[in-house]
Design a protein around this motif. Structure first.
Motif, PDB file in Angstrom:
ATOM      1  N   PRO A  32       0.905  -1.247  -0.035  1.00  0.00           N
ATOM      2  CA  PRO A  32      -0.044  -0.191  -0.070  1.00  0.00           C
ATOM      3  C   PRO A  32       0.811   1.285  -0.047  1.00  0.00           C
ATOM      4  O   PRO A  32       1.961   1.280   0.663  1.00  0.00           O
ATOM      5  N   GLY A  33       0.331   2.185  -0.576  1.00  0.00           N
ATOM      6  CA  GLY A  33       1.054   3.505  -0.796  1.00  0.00           C
ATOM      7  C   GLY A  33       1.364   4.297   0.649  1.00  0.00           C
ATOM      8  O   GLY A  33       2.357   5.014   0.844  1.00  0.00           O
ATOM      9  N   GLU A  34       0.751   4.029   1.580  1.00  0.00           N
ATOM     10  CA  GLU A  34       0.714   4.618   2.825  1.00  0.00           C
ATOM     11  C   GLU A  34       1.532   3.975   3.856  1.00  0.00           C
ATOM     12  O   GLU A  34       1.560   4.092   4.827  1.00  0.00           O
ATOM     13  N   SER A  35       2.348   2.693   3.181  1.00  0.00           N
ATOM     14  CA  SER A  35       2.840   1.989   4.134  1.00  0.00           C
ATOM     15  C   SER A  35       4.084   2.665   5.222  1.00  0.00           C
ATOM     16  O   SER A  35       4.671   3.612   4.498  1.00  0.00           O
ATOM     17  N   SER A  36       4.207   2.613   6.233  1.00  0.00           N
ATOM     18  CA  SER A  36       5.248   3.225   6.985  1.00  0.00           C
ATOM     19  C   SER A  36       6.215   2.160   7.297  1.00  0.00           C
ATOM     20  O   SER A  36       6.382   0.775   7.014  1.00  0.00           O
ATOM     21  N   GLN A  37       7.204   2.575   8.060  1.00  0.00           N
ATOM     22  CA  GLN A  37       8.433   1.819   8.578  1.00  0.00           C
ATOM     23  C   GLN A  37       7.861   0.600   9.501  1.00  0.00           C
ATOM     24  O   GLN A  37       8.109  -0.619   9.568  1.00  0.00           O
ATOM     25  N   GLU A  38       6.902   1.033  10.434  1.00  0.00           N
ATOM     26  CA  GLU A  38       6.298  -0.076  11.238  1.00  0.00           C
ATOM     27  C   GLU A  38       5.535  -0.951  10.566  1.00  0.00           C
ATOM     28  O   GLU A  38       5.421  -2.417  10.974  1.00  0.00           O
ATOM     29  N   TYR A  39       4.928  -0.692   9.527  1.00  0.00           N
ATOM     30  CA  TYR A  39       4.207  -1.680   8.284  1.00  0.00           C
ATOM     31  C   TYR A  39       5.141  -2.818   8.159  1.00  0.00           C
ATOM     32  O   TYR A  39       4.971  -3.948   8.209  1.00  0.00           O
ATOM     33  N   PHE A  40       6.301  -2.172   7.582  1.00  0.00           N
ATOM     34  CA  PHE A  40       7.196  -3.095   6.999  1.00  0.00           C
ATOM     35  C   PHE A  40       8.029  -3.934   8.057  1.00  0.00           C
ATOM     36  O   PHE A  40       8.307  -5.069   7.783  1.00  0.00           O
ATOM     37  N   GLN A  41       8.102  -3.186   9.312  1.00  0.00           N
ATOM     38  CA  GLN A  41       8.740  -4.129  10.329  1.00  0.00           C
ATOM     39  C   GLN A  41       7.751  -5.444  11.095  1.00  0.00           C
ATOM     40  O   GLN A  41       8.192  -6.151  11.030  1.00  0.00           O
TER      41      GLN A  41
END
Length: 293
Positions: free
Chosen positions: A207-216
């Motif tokens: 998703p375009g709104e992905s954050s570092q926390e999302y990938f972690q």
């Protein structure tokens, strides 16, 4: 700087057999051939580059990223192995340095003659002409030996690669990056030719709104079944980005590869991906995997 034989042997298992026909014209090199090149160059090649010529030369030479072993030559104090993707500048090492630091430069060939011998060598390989290979390689080496006679000869626009992360500027990690990049590139180029092949699956885009926390969270969830390709994670590290370039399944039945730009995953398996494996990977990543884009 590390030897990367273990990582290359893992990656080798996941080159699609359907791609091997395209690679057959260029074999990987033997220990004897590497030793002969080292004798000609008056020095031992770094372990990571020896590993690449032993296990991945066919892939990288065919992809246009690795110089054939027969064409390795010193240019002044520099020995070039790689052609920078999309640029054509040489990337290699400096004489006397053992840290694995990489340098880039333009070859100093004002008459633009060397490429003729390179083409002759490629043609000889395609035709299986052993005598032609030797003639082309010999003429090429003789040409560069003459070029290197003047003490003032030097490559052009030399600079040391120093960007982070490690795969941008150190031989071991850069070699792994090129292999991973080439495997993914070949799969992307040919997926439409084997669109029913469940040994190569692509995920949806993140998703375009992905954050570092999302990938972690994804990195934490896949740890149950996947581990970084290397026991030295810095070799496939993407800097501060939580995900690595490649992960291997705990049973080595699958390889999970991230795009050069972290936009989606590619899942490679040796046999058609089993539904239970696919379901678990999709649950862990929160992404849907499918054949092609």
């Amino acid at each position: 700087m590390y030897a990367i034989e273990k990582e290359l042997k893992i990656l080798r298992q996941f080159i699609n057999p359907k791609l091997m026909d395209d690679l057959k014209k260029w074999n990987c090199y033997s220990e004897d051939e590497i030793s002969a090149a080292e004798k000609r160059l008056h020095g031992k090649l770094p372990n990571p580059i020896r590993d690449i010529y032993l296990h991945m030369a066919d892939l990288l030479v065919t992809s246009g990223y690795l110089r054939p072993l027969e064409l390795l030559h010193w240019e002044g104090k520099y020995l070039g192995f790689f052609l920078a993707p999309g640029e054509g500048d040489m990337i290699g090492i400096k004489k006397g340095k053992t840290s694995g630091d990489l340098y880039t430069w333009e070859e100093n060939d004002p008459k633009e003659t060397a490429w003729e011998y390179e083409d002759e060598l490629v043609s000889a390989y395609e035709e299986g002409d052993e005598d032609g290979k030797r003639r082309a390689a010999g003429a090429y080496q003789k040409y560069w030996k003459r070029r290197n006679i003047p003490l003032i000869h030097a490559p052009l626009n030399v600079h040391k690669l120093e960007q982070e992360p490690r795969f941008n500027h150190v031989l071991d990690a850069y070699g792994l990056f090129l292999v991973i990049h080439s495997i993914r590139e070949w799969e992307e180029m040919t997926w439409c030719e084997h669109a029913d092949d469940r040994t190569c699956l692509f995920s949806d885009f993140f998703p375009g709104e992905s954050s570092q926390e999302y990938f972690q969270k994804i990195a934490d969830r896949i740890k149950d079944d996947f581990k970084p390709l290397s026991d030295h994670p810095e070799l496939t590290c993407l800097g501060d980005f939580p995900l690595q370039m490649a992960y291997v399944h705990k049973d080595q039945e699958a390889l999970l590869v991230l795009g050069q730009e972290p936009v989606c995953f590619m899942l490679l398996t040796k046999m058609a991906a089993k539904d239970n494996l696919l379901e678990k990977v999709q649950k862990q990543t929160g992404l849907v995997f499918h054949v092609g884009f």
